[in-house]
Scaffold this motif. Structure first.
Motif, PDB file in Angstrom:
ATOM      1  N   LYS A 102       0.818  -1.214   0.000  1.00 55.62           N
ATOM      2  CA  LYS A 102       0.000   0.000   0.000  1.00 55.62           C
ATOM      3  C   LYS A 102       0.851   1.264   0.000  1.00 55.62           C
ATOM      4  O   LYS A 102       1.997   1.278   0.454  1.00 55.62           O
ATOM      5  N   ALA A 103       0.237   2.344  -0.470  1.00 51.87           N
ATOM      6  CA  ALA A 103       0.929   3.624  -0.623  1.00 51.87           C
ATOM      7  C   ALA A 103       1.371   4.214   0.702  1.00 51.87           C
ATOM      8  O   ALA A 103       2.355   4.968   0.757  1.00 51.87           O
ATOM      9  N   THR A 104       0.672   3.890   1.770  1.00 51.91           N
ATOM     10  CA  THR A 104       1.032   4.450   3.075  1.00 51.91           C
ATOM     11  C   THR A 104       2.421   4.015   3.515  1.00 51.91           C
ATOM     12  O   THR A 104       3.007   4.634   4.404  1.00 51.91           O
ATOM     13  N   GLN A 105       2.963   2.968   2.897  1.00 53.46           N
ATOM     14  CA  GLN A 105       4.344   2.573   3.196  1.00 53.46           C
ATOM     15  C   GLN A 105       5.318   3.671   2.785  1.00 53.46           C
ATOM     16  O   GLN A 105       6.334   3.888   3.458  1.00 53.46           O
ATOM     17  N   ILE A 106       5.030   4.350   1.678  1.00 53.65           N
ATOM     18  CA  ILE A 106       5.903   5.444   1.232  1.00 53.65           C
ATOM     19  C   ILE A 106       5.800   6.615   2.202  1.00 53.65           C
ATOM     20  O   ILE A 106       6.809   7.241   2.556  1.00 53.65           O
ATOM     21  N   VAL A 107       4.586   6.926   2.651  1.00 54.65           N
ATOM     22  CA  VAL A 107       4.407   7.993   3.638  1.00 54.65           C
ATOM     23  C   VAL A 107       5.171   7.657   4.914  1.00 54.65           C
ATOM     24  O   VAL A 107       5.891   8.504   5.463  1.00 54.65           O
ATOM     25  N   ALA A 108       5.024   6.427   5.384  1.00 53.78           N
ATOM     26  CA  ALA A 108       5.720   5.999   6.608  1.00 53.78           C
ATOM     27  C   ALA A 108       7.226   6.071   6.438  1.00 53.78           C
ATOM     28  O   ALA A 108       7.957   6.477   7.363  1.00 53.78           O
ATOM     29  N   MET A 109       7.725   5.708   5.271  1.00 55.18           N
ATOM     30  CA  MET A 109       9.159   5.783   4.984  1.00 55.18           C
ATOM     31  C   MET A 109       9.652   7.227   5.084  1.00 55.18           C
ATOM     32  O   MET A 109      10.696   7.510   5.703  1.00 55.18           O
ATOM     33  N   LEU A 110       8.913   8.153   4.481  1.00 58.49           N
ATOM     34  CA  LEU A 110       9.328   9.554   4.504  1.00 58.49           C
ATOM     35  C   LEU A 110       9.254  10.136   5.910  1.00 58.49           C
ATOM     36  O   LEU A 110      10.127  10.914   6.327  1.00 58.49           O
ATOM     37  N   LEU A 111       8.243   9.748   6.678  1.00 56.94           N
ATOM     38  CA  LEU A 111       8.145  10.210   8.065  1.00 56.94           C
ATOM     39  C   LEU A 111       9.291   9.659   8.893  1.00 56.94           C
ATOM     40  O   LEU A 111       9.821  10.348   9.775  1.00 56.94           O
ATOM     41  N   ASP A 112       9.682   8.425   8.613  1.00 59.91           N
ATOM     42  CA  ASP A 112      10.818   7.835   9.324  1.00 59.91           C
ATOM     43  C   ASP A 112      12.106   8.577   8.987  1.00 59.91           C
ATOM     44  O   ASP A 112      12.934   8.850   9.872  1.00 59.91           O
ATOM     45  N   GLU A 113      12.288   8.927   7.709  1.00 55.59           N
ATOM     46  CA  GLU A 113      13.463   9.694   7.306  1.00 55.59           C
ATOM     47  C   GLU A 113      13.457  11.080   7.962  1.00 55.59           C
ATOM     48  O   GLU A 113      14.506  11.589   8.383  1.00 55.59           O
ATOM     49  N   MET A 114      12.284  11.690   8.062  1.00 57.93           N
ATOM     50  CA  MET A 114      12.155  12.978   8.760  1.00 57.93           C
ATOM     51  C   MET A 114      12.566  12.862  10.218  1.00 57.93           C
ATOM     52  O   MET A 114      13.273  13.715  10.767  1.00 57.93           O
ATOM     53  N   GLU A 115      12.093  11.777  10.857  1.00 59.23           N
ATOM     54  CA  GLU A 115      12.405  11.578  12.278  1.00 59.23           C
ATOM     55  C   GLU A 115      13.906  11.417  12.486  1.00 59.23           C
ATOM     56  O   GLU A 115      14.476  11.941  13.448  1.00 59.23           O
ATOM     57  N   ARG A 116      14.534  10.697  11.578  1.00 60.55           N
ATOM     58  CA  ARG A 116      15.998  10.521  11.676  1.00 60.55           C
ATOM     59  C   ARG A 116      16.712  11.868  11.550  1.00 60.55           C
ATOM     60  O   ARG A 116      17.758  12.081  12.162  1.00 60.55           O
ATOM     61  N   ALA A 117      16.142  12.746  10.746  1.00 60.11           N
ATOM     62  CA  ALA A 117      16.729  14.077  10.570  1.00 60.11           C
ATOM     63  C   ALA A 117      16.305  15.044  11.667  1.00 60.11           C
ATOM     64  O   ALA A 117      16.721  16.208  11.659  1.00 60.11           O
ATOM     65  N   GLN A 118      15.458  14.580  12.573  1.00 59.26           N
ATOM     66  CA  GLN A 118      14.945  15.369  13.706  1.00 59.26           C
ATOM     67  C   GLN A 118      14.152  16.591  13.249  1.00 59.26           C
ATOM     68  O   GLN A 118      14.139  17.630  13.907  1.00 59.26           O
TER      69      GLN A 118
END
Length: 394
Positions: A102-118
């Motif tokens: 599902k497409a929400t996997q891409i959203v979750a991936m980007l949010l995870d990358e954001m979190e890593r970048a704080q």
């Protein structure tokens, strides 16, 4: 509140930029959830890029502007990111890549990358005022009913275009561009179904077939779908970006076939067969019935003179139609046109007249073909802006 970088718009481009823009980033959006267009794209599986992404698949006032960003962050780079997050994907037609699930996997991936970048994310936050003074951007925000003032050294505008207004799309990026001295090219719906008189194709709504849809500018070999309103399907969506009101389009109903040669051969061996029966073996029968109301398809194959065969072949290989319009921004996948790329650096997406001001993604006058190209432009332009900000800071 002061931050290094304020990003407006938590869609594909904004989320990606937040992951790459370095420290002290605030991303805001008026929606209740981030990445809404990602979530609904590709039938819920997100056509996130295209294997064949290349500069020639993009339109804009400057046909060279997008080349640098696409070359610096390619579809293979995004595929690598998808792979690192363990997202399974598959290829469909013409290099289109989709999530297996599902497409929400891409959203979750980007949010995870954001979190890593704080990076921080504020949702349900609207821009009420914006100015640039003392080398800083000053944004007046309405956050869940409370007024907030944020100052930032950098401002990334990633609010997209006008397509799909029911999801909150607005022309905010264009207003900001004009406020800071940038021009906006003509905007119009793109990758959008074309409309006709409401009774024209209603009897065959739901019928589809492979065609070549073309005009004087270009052509596309993909599927066409007849609807109650007119024509849709990938071939029509693609051609819509190259069509203007009042113009005709042409449809090759039998692409790759030689109808004249076929009918002559069948005339010799099956002369008693009705012309409509023979055509019904080559294309949907309901379409043949509709065509029979618009052109002469009477008689048997034996009755066809060469001149009539040639005329029929020319007609069916280039069926000329004149749309009354399009379905507009309501169903358009993207906006054609946008913030002019004149005065914007093609390497960094930064304004050449207002330091620290960036425009990325669909907000800019860069529009890709159907099939993942516009998401790739979002990723590439966002990384170009983000990396520039991060490099300047470090």
């Amino acid at each position: 509140m002061q931050v290094k970088t304020l990003i407006l718009g938590a869609g594909a481009a904004g989320l990606m930029a937040a992951a790459y823009a370095g420290r002290d980033v605030l991303l805001i959006d008026h929606a209740k959830a981030p990445g809404e267009k990602i979530r609904i794209s590709g039938g819920g599986r997100c056509n996130f890029t295209n294997m064949h992404c290349a500069p020639g698949a993009f339109l804009g006032e400057n046909p060279h502007f997008h080349k640098s960003a696409l070359a610096r962050y390619t579809q293979w780079d995004f595929l690598d990111l998808v792979g690192r997050h363990g997202i399974a994907w598959h290829e469909k037609t013409l290099g289109q890549l989709f999530c297996d699930e599902k497409a929400t996997q891409i959203v979750a991936m980007l949010l995870d990358e954001m979190e890593r970048a704080q990076a921080r994310l504020w949702l349900q936050t609207e821009v009420k005022g914006l100015r640039h003074a003392g080398g800083l951007f000053h944004a007046s925000l309405d956050r869940e009913g409370r007024r907030e003032t944020v100052t930032a050294q950098n401002l990334i505008v990633a609010t997209g275009g006008k397509s799909i207004p029911k999801m909150g799309a607005t022309g905010l990026a264009y207003d900001i561009a004009r406020q800071f001295g940038h021009s906006v090219t003509e905007t119009r719906p793109a990758l959008v179904p074309l409309t006709f008189d409401k009774t024209r194709f209603a009897p065959i709504s739901g019928v589809s077939l492979p065609v070549r849809a073309f005009n004087a500018r270009t052509g596309f070999d993909e599927a066409l779908l007849f609807t109650h309103r007119g024509l849709s399907g990938p071939a029509i969506l693609q051609l819509s970006s190259y069509w203007r009101e009042g113009e005709e389009i042409r449809i090759d109903l039998l692409p790759g076939q030689q109808l004249a040669a076929h009918l002559r051969a069948q005339r010799g061996t099956h002369g008693r067969r009705a012309l409509t029966t023979e055509l019904g073996a080559l294309m949907p029968a309901r379409l043949v019935s509709l065509l029979a109301q618009e052109m002469d398809l009477s008689g048997n194959l034996a009755d066809l003179a060469d001149r009539r065969i040639d005329a029929l072949s020319e007609t069916l290989h280039g069926w000329t139609l004149k749309p009354t319009g399009s379905e507009g921004y309501r169903t358009a996948e993207v906006t054609l046109g946008g913030v002019s790329t004149r005065g914007i650096s093609s390497k960094t997406m930064m304004s050449e007249t207002v330091p620290g001001l960036y425009f990325i993604g669909e907000a800019l006058d860069v529009t890709g073909w159907l099939g993942g190209y516009n998401f790739q432009w979002a990723w590439s332009s966002a990384v170009a802006a983000g990396r520039h900000i991060d490099a300047v800071e470090t």
